[in-house]
Design a protein around this motif. Structure first.
Motif, mmCIF file in Angstrom:
data_model
loop_
_atom_site.group_PDB
_atom_site.id
_atom_site.type_symbol
_atom_site.label_atom_id
_atom_site.label_comp_id
_atom_site.label_asym_id
_atom_site.label_seq_id
_atom_site.Cartn_x
_atom_site.Cartn_y
_atom_site.Cartn_z
ATOM 1 N N PRO A 1 -12.995 -17.177 -3.763
ATOM 2 C CA PRO A 1 -12.689 -17.924 -4.975
ATOM 3 C C PRO A 1 -12.269 -17.021 -6.139
ATOM 4 N N ASP A 2 -11.595 -17.636 -7.088
ATOM 5 C CA ASP A 2 -11.106 -16.890 -8.243
ATOM 6 C C ASP A 2 -12.262 -16.301 -9.037
ATOM 7 N N GLY A 3 -11.948 -15.263 -9.745
ATOM 8 C CA GLY A 3 -12.962 -14.665 -10.611
ATOM 9 C C GLY A 3 -13.744 -13.602 -9.868
ATOM 10 N N LEU A 4 -14.565 -12.907 -10.585
ATOM 11 C CA LEU A 4 -15.282 -11.786 -10.020
ATOM 12 C C LEU A 4 -16.623 -12.215 -9.434
ATOM 13 N N TRP A 5 -17.199 -13.223 -10.032
ATOM 14 C CA TRP A 5 -18.510 -13.696 -9.596
ATOM 15 C C TRP A 5 -18.420 -15.133 -9.141
ATOM 16 N N LYS B 1 -20.739 -18.605 -8.227
ATOM 17 C CA LYS B 1 -22.055 -19.223 -8.350
ATOM 18 C C LYS B 1 -22.150 -20.376 -7.348
ATOM 19 N N THR B 2 -23.150 -20.339 -6.484
ATOM 20 C CA THR B 2 -23.306 -21.408 -5.484
ATOM 21 C C THR B 2 -23.946 -22.630 -6.153
ATOM 22 N N PRO B 3 -23.877 -23.790 -5.485
ATOM 23 C CA PRO B 3 -24.478 -24.995 -6.078
ATOM 24 C C PRO B 3 -25.970 -24.818 -6.368
ATOM 25 N N LYS B 4 -26.637 -23.943 -5.617
ATOM 26 C CA LYS B 4 -28.062 -23.715 -5.865
ATOM 27 C C LYS B 4 -28.306 -22.717 -6.982
ATOM 28 N N GLY B 5 -27.219 -22.149 -7.518
ATOM 29 C CA GLY B 5 -27.358 -21.280 -8.663
ATOM 30 C C GLY B 5 -27.383 -19.790 -8.361
ATOM 31 N N ASN B 6 -27.258 -19.436 -7.102
ATOM 32 C CA ASN B 6 -27.212 -18.014 -6.765
ATOM 33 C C ASN B 6 -25.856 -17.426 -7.118
ATOM 34 N N ILE B 7 -25.899 -16.249 -7.679
ATOM 35 C CA ILE B 7 -24.659 -15.608 -8.108
ATOM 36 C C ILE B 7 -24.353 -14.422 -7.206
ATOM 37 N N ILE B 8 -23.106 -14.352 -6.794
ATOM 38 C CA ILE B 8 -22.733 -13.297 -5.851
ATOM 39 C C ILE B 8 -21.363 -12.750 -6.211
ATOM 40 N N HIS B 9 -21.200 -11.461 -6.001
ATOM 41 C CA HIS B 9 -19.907 -10.825 -6.284
ATOM 42 C C HIS B 9 -18.893 -11.280 -5.243
ATOM 43 N N THR B 10 -17.691 -11.573 -5.678
ATOM 44 C CA THR B 10 -16.705 -12.148 -4.750
ATOM 45 C C THR B 10 -16.349 -11.192 -3.611
ATOM 46 N N ARG B 11 -16.430 -9.880 -3.880
ATOM 47 C CA ARG B 11 -16.098 -8.943 -2.808
ATOM 48 C C ARG B 11 -17.154 -9.030 -1.703
ATOM 49 N N GLU B 12 -18.400 -9.136 -2.144
ATOM 50 C CA GLU B 12 -19.497 -9.265 -1.192
ATOM 51 C C GLU B 12 -19.367 -10.576 -0.407
ATOM 52 N N LEU B 13 -18.972 -11.592 -1.141
ATOM 53 C CA LEU B 13 -18.786 -12.901 -0.520
ATOM 54 C C LEU B 13 -17.736 -12.816 0.587
ATOM 55 N N LYS B 14 -16.640 -12.140 0.273
ATOM 56 C CA LYS B 14 -15.549 -11.999 1.227
ATOM 57 C C LYS B 14 -16.019 -11.253 2.475
ATOM 58 N N ASN B 15 -16.797 -10.199 2.253
ATOM 59 C CA ASN B 15 -17.285 -9.418 3.392
ATOM 60 C C ASN B 15 -18.334 -10.169 4.205
ATOM 61 N N ASN B 16 -18.786 -11.275 3.667
ATOM 62 C CA ASN B 16 -19.823 -12.055 4.321
ATOM 63 C C ASN B 16 -19.266 -13.399 4.823
ATOM 64 N N SER B 17 -17.997 -13.409 5.198
ATOM 65 C CA SER B 17 -17.313 -14.621 5.672
ATOM 66 C C SER B 17 -17.421 -15.782 4.676
ATOM 67 N N TYR B 18 -17.458 -15.466 3.392
ATOM 68 C CA TYR B 18 -17.561 -16.470 2.340
ATOM 69 C C TYR B 18 -18.812 -17.340 2.493
ATOM 70 N N VAL B 19 -19.886 -16.689 2.865
ATOM 71 C CA VAL B 19 -21.182 -17.377 2.917
ATOM 72 C C VAL B 19 -22.108 -16.613 1.983
ATOM 73 N N CYS B 20 -22.804 -17.336 1.131
ATOM 74 C CA CYS B 20 -23.733 -16.677 0.207
ATOM 75 C C CYS B 20 -24.947 -16.175 0.984
ATOM 76 N N PRO B 21 -25.248 -14.883 0.924
ATOM 77 C CA PRO B 21 -26.366 -14.348 1.715
ATOM 78 C C PRO B 21 -27.726 -14.863 1.244
ATOM 79 N N ASP B 22 -27.804 -15.290 -0.015
ATOM 80 C CA ASP B 22 -29.099 -15.725 -0.532
ATOM 81 C C ASP B 22 -29.492 -17.123 -0.075
ATOM 82 N N ASP B 23 -28.518 -18.042 -0.062
ATOM 83 C CA ASP B 23 -28.890 -19.413 0.309
ATOM 84 C C ASP B 23 -28.029 -19.977 1.455
ATOM 85 N N ASP B 24 -27.277 -19.122 2.115
ATOM 86 C CA ASP B 24 -26.439 -19.523 3.249
ATOM 87 C C ASP B 24 -25.419 -20.599 2.900
ATOM 88 N N TYR B 25 -25.104 -20.725 1.616
ATOM 89 C CA TYR B 25 -24.101 -21.717 1.232
ATOM 90 C C TYR B 25 -22.722 -21.295 1.756
#
Lengths: 343, 280
Positions: free
Chosen positions: B22-26, B28-52
């Motif tokens: 997604p656009d932007g650097l950070w 925010k998942t619906p549950k409120g966890n914030i993740i860096h977009t680069r990390e998100l990309k490396n994680n198949s676009y899944v938030c590691p904190d809440d598996d969103y």
């Protein structure tokens, strides 16, 4: 606006009501655009009654009025807007699937159940004969009065309805009988149980399996052909629409609510969707239109049934000449040619 | 004289590559966890904190699934016609043009042919950004041709669905895409070539009632909304609130219409295992 026959004549007193009822025998629900016609018909009936009662000769006047009526009818029904056709397709007196089936066949045995969950009353089917030839009928069924409408769920089938339809179609294939489907639904039912039991899967499976059927399949839209709920029994070698029906991806009302964000644009939506028989034929999405008697199928159900029967017989004569593999190939090819893209 | 000296000659990253989704650097998942977009990309676009599972498009799915992001795109330049001269709040042609400009996509589906851990595969993936991932003639035709390709070359077909359903602006034509794709799938079925249908958030309407539910293997991402009728329509029809979790992938699995639910991070390997089991 719908005006109910005997109650809506606007005349006071029981006596008058009874007379009207006896005189007109069959009085149809009157749609807004049919009002001038209904009024004229009423006037003619009144004159006939007057002439009889007072023993005076009004035959000249009556004749001229009847001519006027014919002209008015033709003018009205040959220039229907798309929305008016939608209204006719839902007309309260319009014949439903079982009406046609009983009218067309000598013998008909209705068959029930999907063998899994229950019998869906919104989807009917059974074996019947058309001029001595056995055919498997499948169709959506609406109800005539409040109780029936509830029982038939307004012609909105649940997954078990589509599975019942497929069971009967496979049976037809087993006994080498052609299939005729009669489509008349405002859509597949959107309910909790429907989702639990896989409405999407049931329709999808029908689409795929109907392409594999080795027997001829003829599909006829007899009223409303709403979206996937209609398509779920409308994959055939021949797809026909009665003159005053509609067939599209969404109803004009829902389209209006989604694209215009209001329920008030249904007329525009009907125009935009190009959902009538002539539109669908022009776009190559159906094979032909079956003309209705002047004023709509409900004005002369017997006549309409004869026309449908003739179309079925003609189609079967053509389809019988083909080998099953060829029919399947052509069926697939026909639907695969639908769609306009730029490249 | 410049204050800073650029050591590397000319930065040549193309605009397309620069843009992260997604656009932007950070994020925010619906549950409120914030993740860096680069990390998100490396994680198949899944938030590691809440598996969103973030909603992604064909570009990202191809990147995740095809080896080294190498694939050949089929029917790359196919765009929508306007067979009905459809006009609602704006003409359909204008809507298409605007959407193409905005999304840099040609329509709501793309097909890629390439390798998944060395195995040949055809993938058609829908893009929700393009008019709600709605299925019109282009989507139907692209899927049909993808199946043709799979049939001709005898390689498995993966369909990734993400769609609100049929495209109203193509009315009767869009309805018939359900028939068309099912027709082609009947051929694939008869030919015994595997078809895997992956349903992602959301998969509804005419898409569910045709190709999405016709997989030899129906699989889904966790939490995806999957259904025929949309929740709002059902609520309005029955006049009752819907049970919690209704129409979620887990609900659909429980009712027997999915083979399994798969975390996007394991998607590629699980697909490989499945295809490999079918092969040997």
């Amino acid at each position: 606006m719908v005006r109910y026959g005997i109650f809506g004549t606007g005349q006071a007193g029981n006596q008058k009501l009874i007379i009207n009822f006896v005189l007109l025998k069959v009085q149809f629900m009157v749609l807004e655009f049919e009002k001038p016609i209904a009024d004229l018909e009423h006037k003619i009936q009144e004159m006939i009654h007057l002439a009889k009662g007072k023993n005076i000769d009004l035959s000249e006047d009556i004749k001229s009025l009847e001519e006027k009526l014919q002209v008015l009818k033709k003018e009205t029904f040959h220039n229907l807007t798309r929305w008016q056709r939608v209204q006719l397709s839902r007309h309260g007196d319009r014949p439903y699937a079982l009406d046609y089936i009983y009218e067309m066949t000598n013998d008909f045995i209705e068959l029930f159940g999907d063998r899994t969950v229950k019998d869906d009353k919104a989807m009917i089917g059974g074996l019947g004969d058309i001029d001595g030839r056995t055919v498997m009928f499948v169709g959506q069924q609406k109800g005539r009065n409040t109780k029936q409408r509830q029982e038939r769920n307004f012609g909105m089938a649940n997954p078990e309805g589509y599975r019942k339809a497929l069971r009967l179609m496979k049976m037809a294939e087993k006994f080498n009988k052609p299939i005729v489907t009669l489509i008349d639904t405002p859509g597949a039912f959107p309910g909790i149980e429907a989702e639990e039991r896989g409405q999407g899967e049931a329709i999808a499976r029908n689409l795929r399996e109907m392409f594999k059927l080795k027997v001829p399949v003829i599909c006829i839209i007899i009223g409303e052909g709403a979206s996937g709920g209609a398509l779920g029994i409308a994959i055939g070698d021949k797809v026909y629409m009665l003159e005053n029906t509609w067939y599209s991806v969404i109803s004009p009302e829902s389209c209006s609510s989604i694209l215009w964000r209001s329920w008030d644009y249904k007329e525009q939506a009907a125009e935009a969707l190009k959902l009538t028989g002539p539109d669908m034929q022009e776009n190559g999405l159906i094979d032909a239109i079956i003309e209705e008697p002047l004023g709509g199928a409900h004005r002369n159900m017997q006549d309409m049934a004869v026309r449908i029967k003739q179309q079925i017989s003609a189609a079967l004569a053509e389809l019988d000449k083909m080998k099953p593999e060829k029919r399947i190939e052509k069926r697939i090819e026909k639907f695969c040619n639908m769609g306009i893209v730029n490249e | 004289m410049a204050w800073f000296k650029r050591k590397d000659a000319g930065i040549k990253t193309s605009t397309e590559e620069k843009k992260d989704t997604p656009d932007g650097l950070w994020y925010k998942t619906p549950k409120g966890n914030i993740i860096h977009t680069r990390e998100l990309k490396n994680n198949s676009y899944v938030c590691p904190d809440d598996d969103y599972h973030v909603k992604i498009g064909s570009k990202e799915y191809f990147e995740i699934l095809f080896d080294d992001n190498q694939f050949t795109e089929l029917d790359k330049d196919m765009t929508s016609g306007d067979p009905l001269n459809f006009v609602d709040s704006k003409p359909y042609t204008t809507r298409i043009k605007d959407t193409i400009a905005k999304t840099k996509l040609k329509d709501a589906a793309r097909t890629g042919v390439g390798k998944l851990n060395g195995l040949d595969i055809v993938i058609t993936c829908m893009d929700f950004n393009f008019i709600g991932g709605s299925m019109g003639s282009v989507v139907g035709e692209k899927i049909s041709r993808a199946i043709d390709y799979a049939l001709k070359n005898k390689i498995p077909f993966l369909m990734i669905s993400k769609s609100g359903g049929a495209r109203m602006m193509e009315a009767g034509f869009s309805l018939m895409q359900m028939a068309k794709t099912s027709a082609k799938l009947s051929l694939l079925d008869e030919a015994g070539i595997p078809y895997i249908s992956l349903m992602t958030d959301p998969t509804t309407g005419g898409v569910t009632a045709s190709y999405a539910m016709l997989g030899d293997f129906n699989i889904a991402e966790p939490g995806a909304l999957i259904g025929f009728a949309g929740p709002r329509v059902i609520r309005e029809t029955i006049g009752k609130d819907l049970p919690k979790g209704f129409q979620s992938a887990e609900f659909v699995l429980e009712h027997g219409f999915l083979d399994f639910i798969i975390d996007r991070r394991q998607l590629k390997n699980r697909l490989y295992t499945l295809l490999n089991l079918l092969r040997s």
